[in-house]
Design an enzyme around this catalytic site. Sequence first.
Site, short mmCIF file in Angstrom:
data_model
loop_
_atom_site.label_atom_id
_atom_site.label_comp_id
_atom_site.label_asym_id
_atom_site.label_seq_id
_atom_site.Cartn_x
_atom_site.Cartn_y
_atom_site.Cartn_z
N HIS A 1 0.86 -1.19 0.00
CA HIS A 1 0.00 0.00 0.00
C HIS A 1 0.88 1.23 0.00
CE1 HIS A 1 -3.20 2.78 1.16
NE2 HIS A 1 -4.04 1.82 0.83
N ASP B 1 -7.88 -5.37 0.07
CA ASP B 1 -8.34 -6.30 -0.97
C ASP B 1 -7.96 -7.76 -0.70
OD1 ASP B 1 -9.60 -4.38 -2.54
OD2 ASP B 1 -7.74 -3.82 -3.54
#
Length: 394
Positions: free
Chosen positions: A262, A316
């Site tokens: 991320h 996710d």
Amino acid sequence: MMTACEYRPGLDGVPATQSSISFVDGQNGILEYRGIHIEELAKHSTFLETSYLLIWGVLPTREELADFKHEVQTHRRLKYRIRDMMKCFPESGHPMDALQACAAALGLFYSRRALEDPAYIRAAVVRLLAKIPTMVAAFQLMRKGNDPIQPRDDLDYAANFLYMLTEQEPDPLAAQIFDVCLTLHAEHTINASTFSAMVTASTLTDPYAVVASAVGTLAGPLHGGANEEVILMLEEIGSVENVQPYLETCLERKSKIMGFGHRVYKVKDPRAIILQNLAEQLFEKFGRDHYYDIAIAMEKAVEEKLGHKGIYPNVDFYSGLVYRKLGIPTDLFTPVFAIARVAGWLAHWKEQLEANRIFRPTQIYTGDHNKPYIPIDERNGFVSDSLLPELVAK
Ligand SMILES: CC(=O)SCCNC(=O)CCNC(=O)[C@H](O)C(C)(C)COP(=O)(O)OP(=O)(O)OC[C@H]1O[C@@H](n2cnc3c(N)ncnc32)[C@H](O)[C@@H]1OP(=O)(O)O
Ligand SMILES: O=C([O-])CC(=O)C(=O)O
């Protein structure tokens, strides 16, 4: 006076706006919506209440929430022309493309741009929150050759979506867990799709174009599309024994492992922690998914190899395991993400309009200057007999 700025690929670390909608502390795994921790909202709020909070900045009173829910409920149906348009979509097309087209098509019916009118803003918010889930469910039924089913007024937002999708009234635990998933996905500062929404909004176009552009951006596998890719990856790995060799191959090829890493979080995403927990609750009631064992082994293996780089599961990674247990097909995972993120996109749309200036950054030009134009016939050494240069010179 502006000074020249250093070029940062991907605008890494470059502030592109000021916002009071949400906050991420990527070192400590903290996410807040309007100052409230995501864990608190997941425990106590609902998706529609959270949407209200994100868009209007305060938690609604009981009456305000009841009115908002009622308005959303009464706008869930699709115009028959939208359904007719959807009938022409190829059933093999990706549902994110269908959703983008449907969101944009709303602009054909409601394109008046009274952006300074709070009633217009509210109507657009209600319409988009209400109709996007109906569009996703309708596409699913239509590509199977079935007619879409009408929303049910006795079901709340999350339960109604699962009902429209599966044609069965969902188990109450499943519906509640799905509602929490929506809350978790509703907003995340200036991520790629929200930035896209804001750029589009800054031109003062209509909110349907704003959402359509954001849907297109969310679809990519580096962003929301990763939730679908994670399940495809777990399917490809196939067994816990294959996790290590699979990972080694990815690292050798320098390919990205889906659902990990991320730009902001350098620890496990707080939403992934909650989603993993929700998956376990579903497994307890409805049976374990063997892909969960592969996912756990994958998390451990990635942490060993890449933890030092701050690469951990993102939102996710575990969401698909929850959606699978809820009976949601794999290629609808990203549209489901979009259903939730509409709230965040609209909150940023509204905030953008409150202090708008068109987004128009600068670039560092790396090309040539003052090059001669070589007529096409002379590019291979031929001489042109065109009269155009003389005509223009006259
Ligand atoms: C809702 C969401 O959008 S959450 C994100 C969903 N996307 C994914 O899961 C796709 C996989 N992850 C990624 O591609 C990236 O981590 C992103 C797109 C999320 C973030 O990208 P960036 O902030 O640009 O990070 P960047 O790609 O520069 O990576 C930094 C370093 O970590 C490595 N890295 C980052 N993510 C991963 C990953 N998933 N697998 C392997 N290595 C990774 C990079 O190779 C790079 O290593 P290096 O410094 O040795 O070259
Ligand atoms: O913030 C990001 O870059 C991506 C993300 O996690 C999200 O949009 O939820």
